[in-house]
Design an enzyme around this catalytic site. Sequence first.
Site, short mmCIF file in Angstrom:
data_model
loop_
_atom_site.label_atom_id
_atom_site.label_comp_id
_atom_site.label_asym_id
_atom_site.label_seq_id
_atom_site.Cartn_x
_atom_site.Cartn_y
_atom_site.Cartn_z
N LYS A 87 0.71 -1.12 -0.08
CA LYS A 87 0.24 -0.07 -0.15
C LYS A 87 0.75 1.35 0.19
O LYS A 87 1.70 1.38 0.80
CB LYS A 87 -1.04 -0.17 1.27
CG LYS A 87 -2.29 0.93 1.20
CD LYS A 87 -2.82 0.40 2.29
CE LYS A 87 -4.37 1.27 2.09
NZ LYS A 87 -5.12 0.99 3.63
O1 G3P Z 1 -9.30 2.08 4.29
C1 G3P Z 1 -9.00 3.48 4.76
C2 G3P Z 1 -9.48 3.54 6.05
O2 G3P Z 1 -8.56 3.02 7.10
C3 G3P Z 1 -9.72 4.90 6.52
O3 G3P Z 1 -11.01 5.02 7.27
O4 G3P Z 1 -12.51 5.66 8.86
O5 G3P Z 1 -10.30 6.20 9.35
O6 G3P Z 1 -11.56 7.40 7.46
P1 G3P Z 1 -11.26 6.10 8.31
#
Ligand code: G3P
Length: 220
Positions: A87
């Site tokens: 990633k």
């Molecule tokens: O997959 C991306 C993710 O980890 C971000 O999610 O909820 O932190 O915006 P969030």
Amino acid sequence: MKFFIDTANLDQIRQAQDLGILDGVTTNPSLMAKEGISGEAAVQAHYRAICDIVDGDVSAEVIATDFDGMIAEGQILADLHDNIVVKVPCTADGIKAVRWFTDHGIRTNCTLIFSAGQALLAAKAGATYVSPFIGRLDDISADGLNLIEQIRTIFDNYEFGTEILAASVRHTMHILECAELGADVMTGPLSAIMGLLKHPLTDAGLAQFLADHAKAAAEA
Ligand code: G3P
């Protein structure tokens, strides 16, 4: 549509795996830190543990932000297990790294995508996945789902093989709307996945079936 779980928590990964619907896992440095995983050896051991649970792609994010650092780190991550997808953040060095990994047979997930232009560049560099963050766009009153739609149109126009991995999914409606829009993959928390199961008529219907069955058995 593939279902990935967005966590580094092994219990939650096992729960989703046990449900029989899990296609992969995404992690990021914040999710690893949340589980208290730090240090190169511990991080690598944790990725191996995740790969032992799930037979599917596991995204492992580089910490380096320069091209040489990303290449060095990404090669180590890719060597951990065949299912590791490296990633890489969507920066200029990140796009160069995606191209290098693609040319060397290493699969990539280009992350932190917030515009169709970023997704287009990542696809041109040969990314296996692009990760548009829909929840974080919604957080700032932008339309995350509209971004999924735009990227779908662009990728279909030119038949890019790059898969759209809808990330930063927060709830069940995000999952359903991404499915309607044709996202190839969604990654979200266990709560959003389990939320898809919930329906009061299912609960009421099951209770009625069991009550009728018990009544008939008592009368027999
Ligand atoms: O997959 C991306 C993710 O980890 C971000 O999610 O909820 O932190 O915006 P969030």
